[in-house]
Design a protein around this motif. Structure first.
Motif, PDB file in Angstrom:
ATOM      1  N   GLY A  22      -7.966  43.329  89.063  1.00 16.10           N
ATOM      2  CA  GLY A  22      -9.170  43.272  89.880  1.00 16.10           C
ATOM      3  C   GLY A  22     -10.425  43.756  89.185  1.00 16.10           C
ATOM      4  O   GLY A  22     -11.528  43.488  89.646  1.00 16.10           O
ATOM      5  N   CYS A  23     -10.270  44.473  88.062  1.00 12.13           N
ATOM      6  CA  CYS A  23     -11.438  44.980  87.348  1.00 12.13           C
ATOM      7  C   CYS A  23     -11.835  44.006  86.237  1.00 12.13           C
ATOM      8  O   CYS A  23     -11.018  43.274  85.696  1.00 12.13           O
ATOM      9  CB  CYS A  23     -11.143  46.351  86.740  1.00 12.13           C
ATOM     10  SG  CYS A  23     -11.003  47.664  87.964  1.00 12.13           S
ATOM     11  N   THR A  24     -13.102  44.048  85.886  1.00 13.83           N
ATOM     12  CA  THR A  24     -13.597  43.199  84.812  1.00 13.83           C
ATOM     13  C   THR A  24     -13.208  43.793  83.455  1.00 13.83           C
ATOM     14  O   THR A  24     -12.901  44.990  83.354  1.00 13.83           O
ATOM     15  CB  THR A  24     -15.124  43.070  84.889  1.00 13.83           C
ATOM     16  OG1 THR A  24     -15.707  44.391  84.892  1.00 13.83           O
ATOM     17  CG2 THR A  24     -15.542  42.333  86.160  1.00 13.83           C
ATOM     18  N   ASP A  57      -7.358  38.390  79.163  1.00 11.85           N
ATOM     19  CA  ASP A  57      -8.240  38.353  80.331  1.00 11.85           C
ATOM     20  C   ASP A  57      -8.199  36.960  80.945  1.00 11.85           C
ATOM     21  O   ASP A  57      -8.041  35.949  80.245  1.00 11.85           O
ATOM     22  CB  ASP A  57      -9.677  38.705  79.927  1.00 11.85           C
ATOM     23  CG  ASP A  57      -9.786  40.138  79.419  1.00 11.85           C
ATOM     24  OD1 ASP A  57      -8.969  40.975  79.832  1.00 11.85           O
ATOM     25  OD2 ASP A  57     -10.687  40.406  78.607  1.00 11.85           O
ATOM     26  N   VAL A 113     -11.742  33.432  86.592  1.00 13.29           N
ATOM     27  CA  VAL A 113     -11.632  33.389  88.046  1.00 13.29           C
ATOM     28  C   VAL A 113     -12.218  32.075  88.553  1.00 13.29           C
ATOM     29  O   VAL A 113     -13.365  31.735  88.243  1.00 13.29           O
ATOM     30  CB  VAL A 113     -12.377  34.575  88.696  1.00 13.29           C
ATOM     31  CG1 VAL A 113     -12.207  34.545  90.213  1.00 13.29           C
ATOM     32  CG2 VAL A 113     -11.884  35.898  88.122  1.00 13.29           C
ATOM     33  N   PHE A 144     -11.262  38.628  85.042  1.00  9.78           N
ATOM     34  CA  PHE A 144     -10.457  39.757  85.485  1.00  9.78           C
ATOM     35  C   PHE A 144      -9.547  40.182  84.342  1.00  9.78           C
ATOM     36  O   PHE A 144      -9.197  39.380  83.477  1.00  9.78           O
ATOM     37  CB  PHE A 144      -9.573  39.374  86.673  1.00  9.78           C
ATOM     38  CG  PHE A 144     -10.260  39.484  88.018  1.00  9.78           C
ATOM     39  CD1 PHE A 144     -11.557  39.953  88.136  1.00  9.78           C
ATOM     40  CD2 PHE A 144      -9.588  39.122  89.176  1.00  9.78           C
ATOM     41  CE1 PHE A 144     -12.178  40.037  89.356  1.00  9.78           C
ATOM     42  CE2 PHE A 144     -10.194  39.198  90.409  1.00  9.78           C
ATOM     43  CZ  PHE A 144     -11.485  39.659  90.500  1.00  9.78           C
TER      44      PHE A 144
END
Length: 247
Positions: free
Chosen positions: A68-70, A95, A98, A232
């Motif tokens: 959920g974090c960048t 990574d 989205v 994400f």
């Protein structure tokens, strides 16, 4: 969502209230390795996120999966812990991009003759687990398909041939079409039908796609998905590494 009151199974932690910069959602009972869905406003709050994750993991020595974090927030978490040999955070995969599916982009498809649309249930856990390309427990697969929206296409005699489910963290995924039924648009029927179901429930439809997965990128864009301007990260948090660092 399929079951009501799911949030009673979760614990939501924030760094301040009512104006928070970090939010972590995690299961209340952490007897297994479970996923933590995190929001961090900016990399400068990485230290707050680190503190909350340590608190959330205090009752288990098993890894905690974080999503959920960048990427810049995840990088800040690693940098905050400094030493790469004792850092409790590890990237689990590249990574991911989205993609969201706006309601106006959902164009229903007619299912081909000889098939019927249903949904996944307990009896399909083994099928989904075998098709899942990542190492995971059957219990986690079962939790997904019994608690969240799904779509299953079966032959008229009840053989499951294509499916997709919403994951615990909100994204749709685990899309699978049996090899002999591919190139018949069953994957598109599944993903659009699931998107319709979620949209009617007022949910945001989104998917996570690895940048190197060109087939998945083309598939999602052909089915109306739009790429968002951020990514994400998925990481693991190992409390044992943290304990060794503090010794």
């Amino acid at each position: 969502m399929r079951k009501e009151h799911l949030l009673t199974e979760k614990m939501m932690l924030v760094d301040s209230w009512p104006n928070f910069s970090v939010l972590v959602i995690i299961k209340r009972q952490m007897r297994e390795t479970w996923l933590s869905v995190c929001f961090c406003k900016d990399p400068e709050f990485a230290a707050n996120l680190d503190t909350i994750l340590q608190f959330a993991s205090r009752d288990t020595s098993l890894p905690l999966y974080i999503i959920g974090c960048t990427p810049d927030v995840m990088d800040a978490l690693i940098n905050f812990n400094q030493s790469a040999t004792s850092c409790p955070f590890r990237r689990l995969c590249p990574d991911v991009m989205v993609y969201t599916l706006p309601a106006e982009n959902i164009v229903p498809l007619i299912i081909p003759d000889g098939f019927k649309i249903t949904e996944l249930s307990n009896i399909h856990t083994e099928n989904v687990h075998k098709s899942w390309p990542y190492a995971t427990r059957e219990e986690w697969i079962n939790y997904q398909i019994t608690h969240f929206p799904s779509v299953l296409i079966e032959t008229e005699d009840g053989r499951p041939v294509a499916w997709e489910v919403q994951h615990e963290y909100g994204a749709v995924g685990a899309l699978h079409v049996e090899p002999e039924y591919r190139r018949s648009k069953l994957g598109s029927v599944v993903t659009r039908t699931l998107a319709e179901k979620m949209t009617k429930d007022g949910q945001l439809v989104f998917a996570l796609v690895e940048e190197s997965n060109h087939i998945s990128i083309v598939f999602h864009e052909n089915n109306g998905y739009v790429r968002m301007p951020f990514k994400f990260s998925c990481m693991g948090f190992c409390i044992e590494a943290k304990k060794k660092k503090e010794m």
